[in-house]
Design an enzyme around this catalytic site. Structure first.
Site, PDB file in Angstrom:
ATOM      1  N   LYS A  24       0.849  -1.205   0.000  1.00 51.59           N
ATOM      2  CA  LYS A  24       0.000   0.000   0.000  1.00 51.59           C
ATOM      3  C   LYS A  24       0.877   1.245   0.000  1.00 51.59           C
ATOM      4  O   LYS A  24       1.888   1.296   0.714  1.00 51.59           O
ATOM      5  CB  LYS A  24      -0.898  -0.026   1.241  1.00 51.59           C
ATOM      6  CG  LYS A  24      -1.884   1.129   1.343  1.00 51.59           C
ATOM      7  CD  LYS A  24      -2.776   0.966   2.585  1.00 51.59           C
ATOM      8  CE  LYS A  24      -3.805   2.072   2.714  1.00 51.59           C
ATOM      9  NZ  LYS A  24      -4.663   1.916   3.913  1.00 51.59           N
TER      10      LYS A  24
ATOM     11  N   SER B 182      -9.650   1.860   3.071  1.00 48.59           N
ATOM     12  CA  SER B 182      -8.799   2.636   2.220  1.00 48.59           C
ATOM     13  C   SER B 182      -7.757   1.814   1.464  1.00 48.59           C
ATOM     14  O   SER B 182      -7.165   2.313   0.493  1.00 48.59           O
ATOM     15  CB  SER B 182      -8.058   3.685   3.058  1.00 48.59           C
ATOM     16  OG  SER B 182      -7.230   3.038   4.011  1.00 48.59           O
TER      17      SER B 182
ATOM     18  N   SER C  94      -9.846  -0.622   7.256  1.00 47.86           N
ATOM     19  CA  SER C  94      -9.314  -0.491   5.902  1.00 47.86           C
ATOM     20  C   SER C  94      -8.632  -1.716   5.318  1.00 47.86           C
ATOM     21  O   SER C  94      -8.245  -1.700   4.151  1.00 47.86           O
ATOM     22  CB  SER C  94      -8.342   0.674   5.832  1.00 47.86           C
ATOM     23  OG  SER C  94      -9.054   1.870   5.753  1.00 47.86           O
TER      24      SER C  94
HETATM   25  N1  GLN Z   1     -12.935   4.188   6.677  1.00 49.10           N
HETATM   26  C1  GLN Z   1     -12.353   4.585   7.920  1.00 49.10           C
HETATM   27  C2  GLN Z   1     -11.946   6.020   7.838  1.00 49.10           C
HETATM   28  O1  GLN Z   1     -12.242   6.633   6.880  1.00 49.10           O
HETATM   29  C3  GLN Z   1     -11.198   3.692   8.254  1.00 49.10           C
HETATM   30  C4  GLN Z   1     -10.004   3.986   7.461  1.00 49.10           C
HETATM   31  C5  GLN Z   1      -8.828   3.103   7.782  1.00 49.10           C
HETATM   32  O2  GLN Z   1      -8.968   2.055   8.416  1.00 49.10           O
HETATM   33  N2  GLN Z   1      -7.664   3.563   7.401  1.00 49.10           N
HETATM   34  O3  GLN Z   1     -11.360   6.558   8.714  1.00 49.10           O
END
Ligand code: GLN
Length: 488
Positions: free
Chosen positions: A78, A153, A177
């Site tokens: 990532k 994400s 995410s």
């Molecule tokens: N969707 C969640 C957020 O927007 C979690 C994101 C993540 O785990 N990096 O914060």
């Protein structure tokens, strides 16, 4: 043998037995990326030359009888994880062109294990989002249906693995995410215990929640990657100095007597009927395999969303203060220093700005106790819910996400709907637990559904084995996305 269809574990065996080569596997992945990734947009940067060099070196080492854990296996990383000499953007324009001078701990571990790094995958900007639509560069598509999001994400990593453009990948999970994109893409995605993996070199979003996680097409693949990156690191003061079990050996497939808790608060109105049915059948399957099913309650679940959306933005606002155009990334020169910083910080996208504003407000004098302080207290209650539950059960089973993959553009302008995506994944991050999402069915549109298995702190071996047992007894993980053509 279609080498691109092999699982990581199958490829590892084939490499060790000399049935194929790392160069062949790497070329197969790179060819597929060239052919498919224009449509999918899972990678932001390809490190093809480096990958082929690593593959050649791996083949020589394999021929000499070396057997490091991932020797010759092509994987993806990532783009929020620093890679020496390779651009790392966190999906943000504010880090466009940033080339880290060092490898993150997890990347060092990958290299030491002999893995081949294919490239850097797309992410929502600073990992803030649930769809990759918040990436400043591209929107990744779901390999099962190109009109839909892969989740986020870590959507680039999930899409790449699901489409056969990498054998496994690293992501990060601050609020879901890894698990949510794994659910949307039909993968096994593990979010280990906070502190299990060093975050040194992982660009910070919310420091009391961030953790690296792993994606694979099977539980065994996810475990093999996790095994390599888990462990203590003196450079990360939150990294736990505890022994790392042999997770791969823990995959016995025997779950007789395992106590599985089903939290009533995770089966609520608003969850897709098809998701609920699939998750309930998966729980019945666990029972058939010898698990004991126990109804449990996690009474503070309803507070997880507001608590997370105070704590995460508050910590993000502090972490993102460092992007001033002076130390990292591009600089836009203004009339004076303040103007330059202002103009440079205008490079942040709207979701990141929203979080910085929310977080700065929640931390400001006079409001700190009222917001951040109170959120921390409720976080303790959420944590205690889990600790009490784990006195009764070994594993908690629940849906990963209330829905299957939604359409690109469908909810991107509605932050609350986007935040609601995380309703079943956030509580784990706020507690000290670990969790995995594995495929447990498909909806009427042939989109994957995810089962989430949650374990107590440092009990990754337990959830991995439960997930493995379920996987061995089902066929869902064997389905591959066909063309990614829009179905509806
Ligand atoms: N969707 C969640 C957020 O927007 C979690 C994101 C993540 O785990 N990096 O914060």
């Amino acid at each position: 043998m279609d080498i691109s269809k092999l699982t990581l574990v199958e490829l590892r065996t084939a490499l060790r037995q000399g049935e194929t080569s790392s160069v062949a596997a790497t070329e197969a992945m790179l060819d597929r990326i060239v052919a498919q990734d224009n449509g999918l947009q899972s990678y932001l940067t390809l490190t093809d030359e480096m990958a082929l060099e690593q593959a050649q070196a791996a083949d020589e080492r394999l021929a000499n009888g070396e057997r490091t854990p991932l020797l010759g296996v092509p994987v993806a990383v990532k783009d929020i994880i620093c890679t020496n000499g390779v651009p790392t953007t966190a999906g943000s324009k504010i880090l466009e062109g940033f080339v880290p001078p060092y490898d993150a701990f997890v990347v060092q571990r990958l290299k030491a294990a002999g893995a081949v790094i294919l490239g850097k995958t797309n992410t929502d900007e600073f990992a803030m989002g649930s769809s990759t639509e918040n990436s400043a560069y591209v929107t990744t598509r779901n390999p099962w249906d190109h009109e839909r999001v892969p989740g986020g994400s870590s959507g680039g990593s999930a899409a790449a693995v699901a489409a056969g453009l990498a054998y496994a990948a690293l992501g990060t999970d601050t609020g879901g995410s890894v698990r949510q994109p794994a659910s949307f893409c039909g993968l096994a995605g593990l979010r280990p215990t906070y502190g299990r993996i060093s975050r040194w070199g992982v660009i910070a979003f919310a420091s009391t929640l961030d953790q690296v996680g792993t994606f694979g097409r099977t539980v065994a693949d996810t475990t093999a990657l996790f095994q390599v990156v888990a462990g203590h690191d003196a450079n990360d003061s939150t990294s736990l100095n505890v022994p790392v079990p042999d997770f791969e050996a823990a995959l016995t497939g025997d779950i007789k007597g395992l106590r599985v808790g089903v939290p009533q608060e995770y089966f609520i109105e608003g969850i897709d009927a098809e998701v609920e049915t699939a998750v309930r059948s998966a729980i019945a399957k666990l029972e058939e395999l010898g698990a004991e099913i126990v109804e449990i309650s996690l009474p503070h679940t309803g507070y997880a969303l507001p608590v997370y959306y105070l704590i995460a933005p508050a910590e993000a606002s502090a972490n993102l203060a460092r992007y001033d155009g002076i130390r990292f990334g591009p600089r836009i020169t203004g009339s004076d220093m303040i103007d330059s910083v202002k103009k440079t910080r205008a490079l942040f996208g709207s979701e990141v700005k929203r979080r910085i504003m929310l977080g700065t407000y929640a931390l400001s004098a006079g409001y700190y106790d009222e917001y951040y302080g109170r959120a921390l207290k409720v976080r303790t209650l959420i944590k205690q819910d889990f600790l009490k539950a784990f006195e009764q059960v070994d594993v908690i089973a629940a849906p990963t996400s209330p829905t299957t993959a939604f359409k690109i553009g469908e909810i991107v302008d509605d932050p609350l709907s986007m935040y609601l995506q995380d309703i079943f994944t956030l509580p784990l991050n706020l507690s000290a637990s670990c969790g995995i999402s594995i495929p447990c069915g498909f909806d009427g549109r042939s989109l994957p559904i995810g089962l989430q298995l949650i374990g107590n702190a440092l009990q990754e071996a337990t959830i991995l084995n439960a997930a493995h047992a379920y996987e061995q007894a089902t066929e869902w993980h064997k389905r591959l996305p066909q063309k990614g053509k829009p179905i509806s």
